[in-house]
Scaffold this motif. Structure first.
Motif, PDB file in Angstrom:
ATOM      1  N   LYS A  24      14.388  -8.014 -20.737  1.00 50.32           N
ATOM      2  CA  LYS A  24      13.958  -9.195 -21.503  1.00 50.32           C
ATOM      3  C   LYS A  24      15.110 -10.182 -21.660  1.00 50.32           C
ATOM      4  O   LYS A  24      14.911 -11.394 -21.588  1.00 50.32           O
ATOM      5  CB  LYS A  24      13.432  -8.770 -22.874  1.00 50.32           C
ATOM      6  CG  LYS A  24      12.955  -9.922 -23.739  1.00 50.32           C
ATOM      7  CD  LYS A  24      12.272  -9.445 -24.987  1.00 50.32           C
ATOM      8  CE  LYS A  24      11.935 -10.530 -25.963  1.00 50.32           C
ATOM      9  NZ  LYS A  24      11.566 -11.804 -25.396  1.00 50.32           N
ATOM     10  N   THR A  33      17.592 -10.659 -19.588  1.00 49.43           N
ATOM     11  CA  THR A  33      17.755 -11.328 -18.293  1.00 49.43           C
ATOM     12  C   THR A  33      16.689 -12.394 -18.094  1.00 49.43           C
ATOM     13  O   THR A  33      16.979 -13.520 -17.660  1.00 49.43           O
ATOM     14  CB  THR A  33      17.673 -10.301 -17.153  1.00 49.43           C
ATOM     15  OG1 THR A  33      18.671  -9.302 -17.347  1.00 49.43           O
ATOM     16  CG2 THR A  33      17.868 -10.965 -15.806  1.00 49.43           C
ATOM     17  N   ASP A  34      15.457 -12.052 -18.426  1.00 49.05           N
ATOM     18  CA  ASP A  34      14.350 -12.995 -18.279  1.00 49.05           C
ATOM     19  C   ASP A  34      14.565 -14.242 -19.122  1.00 49.05           C
ATOM     20  O   ASP A  34      14.441 -15.373 -18.635  1.00 49.05           O
ATOM     21  CB  ASP A  34      13.040 -12.312 -18.684  1.00 49.05           C
ATOM     22  CG  ASP A  34      12.046 -12.260 -17.542  1.00 49.05           C
ATOM     23  OD1 ASP A  34      12.418 -12.618 -16.408  1.00 49.05           O
ATOM     24  OD2 ASP A  34      10.897 -11.867 -17.771  1.00 49.05           O
ATOM     25  N   ASP A  35      14.881 -14.050 -20.405  1.00 52.51           N
ATOM     26  CA  ASP A  35      15.040 -15.186 -21.313  1.00 52.51           C
ATOM     27  C   ASP A  35      16.198 -16.080 -20.882  1.00 52.51           C
ATOM     28  O   ASP A  35      16.113 -17.313 -20.960  1.00 52.51           O
ATOM     29  CB  ASP A  35      15.258 -14.698 -22.745  1.00 52.51           C
ATOM     30  CG  ASP A  35      13.990 -14.122 -23.355  1.00 52.51           C
ATOM     31  OD1 ASP A  35      12.916 -14.272 -22.737  1.00 52.51           O
ATOM     32  OD2 ASP A  35      14.065 -13.524 -24.445  1.00 52.51           O
ATOM     33  N   ASP A  72       9.108 -21.552 -19.959  1.00 51.22           N
ATOM     34  CA  ASP A  72       8.450 -20.494 -19.185  1.00 51.22           C
ATOM     35  C   ASP A  72       7.585 -21.086 -18.069  1.00 51.22           C
ATOM     36  O   ASP A  72       7.621 -20.632 -16.910  1.00 51.22           O
ATOM     37  CB  ASP A  72       7.594 -19.655 -20.145  1.00 51.22           C
ATOM     38  CG  ASP A  72       7.050 -18.386 -19.506  1.00 51.22           C
ATOM     39  OD1 ASP A  72       6.989 -18.320 -18.278  1.00 51.22           O
ATOM     40  OD2 ASP A  72       6.677 -17.475 -20.255  1.00 51.22           O
ATOM     41  N   CYS A 101       8.420 -20.219 -14.100  1.00 49.20           N
ATOM     42  CA  CYS A 101       7.525 -19.389 -13.282  1.00 49.20           C
ATOM     43  C   CYS A 101       6.720 -20.187 -12.263  1.00 49.20           C
ATOM     44  O   CYS A 101       6.481 -19.706 -11.152  1.00 49.20           O
ATOM     45  CB  CYS A 101       6.564 -18.605 -14.185  1.00 49.20           C
ATOM     46  SG  CYS A 101       7.349 -17.358 -15.218  1.00 49.20           S
ATOM     47  N   PRO A 150      11.748  -7.641 -16.755  1.00 50.42           N
ATOM     48  CA  PRO A 150      11.941  -9.059 -16.379  1.00 50.42           C
ATOM     49  C   PRO A 150      10.834  -9.559 -15.458  1.00 50.42           C
ATOM     50  O   PRO A 150      11.070  -9.956 -14.311  1.00 50.42           O
ATOM     51  CB  PRO A 150      13.309  -9.049 -15.692  1.00 50.42           C
ATOM     52  CG  PRO A 150      13.455  -7.678 -15.152  1.00 50.42           C
ATOM     53  CD  PRO A 150      12.776  -6.774 -16.148  1.00 50.42           C
ATOM     54  N   LYS A 177       8.979 -12.239 -15.557  1.00 52.27           N
ATOM     55  CA  LYS A 177       8.983 -13.661 -15.191  1.00 52.27           C
ATOM     56  C   LYS A 177       9.852 -13.893 -13.966  1.00 52.27           C
ATOM     57  O   LYS A 177       9.478 -14.643 -13.052  1.00 52.27           O
ATOM     58  CB  LYS A 177       9.470 -14.496 -16.372  1.00 52.27           C
ATOM     59  CG  LYS A 177       8.577 -14.400 -17.598  1.00 52.27           C
ATOM     60  CD  LYS A 177       9.212 -15.069 -18.797  1.00 52.27           C
ATOM     61  CE  LYS A 177       8.411 -14.775 -20.067  1.00 52.27           C
ATOM     62  NZ  LYS A 177       9.061 -15.306 -21.281  1.00 52.27           N
ATOM     63  N   THR A 178      11.009 -13.241 -13.942  1.00 54.40           N
ATOM     64  CA  THR A 178      11.880 -13.357 -12.776  1.00 54.40           C
ATOM     65  C   THR A 178      11.226 -12.722 -11.556  1.00 54.40           C
ATOM     66  O   THR A 178      11.353 -13.230 -10.436  1.00 54.40           O
ATOM     67  CB  THR A 178      13.237 -12.684 -13.071  1.00 54.40           C
ATOM     68  OG1 THR A 178      13.830 -13.323 -14.207  1.00 54.40           O
ATOM     69  CG2 THR A 178      14.176 -12.802 -11.887  1.00 54.40           C
TER      70      THR A 178
END
Length: 546
Positions: free
Chosen positions: A242, A244-246, A414, A418, A480, A482-483
């Motif tokens: 999370k 990393t994603d944010d 976001d 994405c 992660p 989203k990534t």
């Protein structure tokens, strides 16, 4: 606590100064319009490509340093489950501008695009351009909503004024000067706003350090027993996905923002556009530090020594308002007024950019090319103004939502991260990308993102990734994802574009089946790219004119 009359007067004077500056800038815009006969709408959108480095750095930085970033960063540092290691705003801004300057500024500016959507329109056509506009428009509306919500919460705490009134007045001022001044009004007011943010926030910090309510040890219930201060926070192994994603959402998602490219395309040369990005990255990092310090000091504040009392803000569910609470109860009253002025400046400096970016994209890439191809320049200017007004009203309406500021902020980015960022990188840097790959990738990314759920909107996930947890009846994803969606989207663009190109060039599929005219558009785009650049358009000299 009664209405803070002196504070209201001070904020009123500040708003008046901003409005007058916007009106002055509109006169400057009209002067430039006279020199750019036949391109008045471009003056509104990109300032006639005549914005110098200093103005460009100020307006680019001011766009990112908004009320959402100022209050959101302090909220994260103060919150027990997060802390400084989760407050990656300043570092993310720096990386965002650095990547933009390194990879995107030169190819975008050298081709003299007017908006971020122009490369999509030239290569993929109108249908896909409209599809890209929709998430960008939603992002701008969410952006306006979260920065107005931040200001409304702050004014209600410090000035004891209804958040509804403060939101409406702030939105009205920002909409008015953006309507009539275009990019010049936005840029000129950004100079005042950013200067005010810098001075006021840094000036508040010494008073907080000297306050008797600030102690050496954290006073809140989330004090941890480690050797590090509680506001540092930690990233547990199960939370690394999370985190990393944010971080990537905030640093890479901003690359797909029209407000960024509006400044890049307004520069007088490609080199100047790159310099502006690099300088803005450093300044944005510096301006993010005061919010980190205020959030950290709030964890060490003995709120029982203030009029706020116990329990502390976090235990009351007011962590999102910790910055205005700290300014209101830990600094002298006159200093808290400067703080509200800083946030008001930050709100308007970001809001006007979001308003103008949506209006610009709709007018340039939808209205002018599809709805009214023969529209006059005067008509286009009025379409921009009406678009600015509608986006402003939509964002103002959403500002009364009670969702966390940081959640709205991340949700807006976001969509960019994405859906749009992979498409933008490929259309600018990958010459083999075609419309078939782009459309397929867009649909895949949209489907995967929707099936992954969104707690901020109350959408439950259908796809459950490894490490998901149920917290207070809400399923949250810690993978992660989203990534992962971005990587899948990039791969889909490349592979599907390659497959269609192979099929058409080797006549596995008849050329007559190219219903999107994709390969015809690609050939035209390649011819355009290889066409020699005239001396008039060469970017060798840094311009310093206004």
């Amino acid at each position: 606590m009664g209405v803070h009359v002196a504070g209201l007067v001070a904020v009123g004077v500040f708003y008046l100064v901003i409005l007058l500056t916007g009106i002055f800038a509109s006169r400057k815009s009209k002067q430039v319009e006279k020199q750019c006969s036949g391109k008045k709408s471009e003056v509104t959108i990109v300032g006639g490509r005549n914005i110098n480095v200093v103005i460009g750095v100020f307006t680019m930085t001011a766009t990112w340093i908004g009320g959402n970033s100022i209050m959101g960063t302090a909220e994260v540092v103060y919150s027990p489950a997060q802390g400084l290691v989760w407050a990656f705003g300043p570092l993310a801004y720096f990386l965002n501008f650095f990547l933009a300057g390194l990879f995107l500024a030169k190819p975008m500016r050298s081709k003299r695009y007017v908006t971020m959507l122009d490369p999509f329109q030239h290569r993929y056509g109108q249908l896909f351009t409209t599809a890209i506009l929709l998430p960008a428009l939603v992002c701008d509306i969410l952006w306006v909503a979260c920065i107005l919500a931040a200001l409304g919460g702050m004014m209600s705490i410090i000035l004891d004024v209804s958040s509804t009134i403060s939101i409406i007045i702030s939105a009205a001022v920002s909409i008015i000067y953006t309507l009539f001044g275009g990019l010049y009004a936005v840029a000129y007011t950004d100079i005042i706003q950013l200067s005010f943010i810098f001075v006021c926030l840094w000036l508040c910090i010494p008073f907080m350090f000297l306050s008797p309510a600030v102690t050496d040890a954290p006073q809140t219930a989330h004090f941890n027993q480690s050797s590090f201060p509680s506001w540092i926070g930690e990233v547990k192994l199960e939370d690394a996905g999370k985190w990393t994603d944010d971080f990537l959402v905030m640093s890479v998602g901003g690359l797909a923002c029209q407000a960024l490219f509006q400044r890049i395309l307004a520069a007088s040369s490609s080199t100047q556009a790159q310099v502006t990005c690099f300088a803005a990255g450093g300044l944005a990092f510096i301006l993010g530090i005061p919010s980190v310090i205020i959030g950290a000091l709030a964890t060490s504040a003995d709120w029982n020594q203030t009029d706020y009392g116990l329990p502390p803000p976090y235990e009351r569910g007011e962590a999102g308002n910790v910055l205005p609470l700290a300014l209101s109860y830990i600094t002298p009253s006159w200093m808290s007024v400067l703080g509200i002025g800083a946030v008001a400046a930050a709100v308007m400096s970001s809001m006007d950019s979001a308003l103008l970016s949506s209006g610009s994209m709709f007018t340039q890439n939808i209205y002018k090319t599809t709805l009214r191809k023969q529209a006059s320049e005067r008509e286009l200017q009025w379409v921009i103004r009406i678009s600015v007004l509608l986006v402003g009203l939509a964002g103002t309406g959403l500002a009364f939502n009670k969702t966390s500021i940081i959640e709205l902020w991340l949700l807006a980015l976001d969509l960019l991260y994405c859906i749009i960022a992979p498409q933008l990188v490929c259309v600018v840097l990958l010459r083999s990308a075609n419309c078939y790959g782009a459309i397929s990738s867009y649909m895949i990314a949209l489907l995967l993102r929707g099936l992954s759920g969104e707690p901020a909107l109350g959408i439950p996930p259908v796809l459950l990734y490894p490490g998901w947890r149920e917290e207070h009846g809400v399923i949250r994803q810690y993978f992660p994802f989203k990534t992962l969606i971005v990587l899948i989207s990039l791969a889909a663009i490349y592979l599907i574009s390659w497959l269609f190109q192979l099929a058409f060039t080797r006549h596995l599929i008849p050329q007559s089946w190219d219903v999107l005219d994709s390969f015809k558009k690609n050939m035209e785009a390649e011819v355009e790219e290889e066409r020699p650049i005239s001396n008039e358009n060469k970017d060798f000299v840094l311009s310093t004119s206004f």
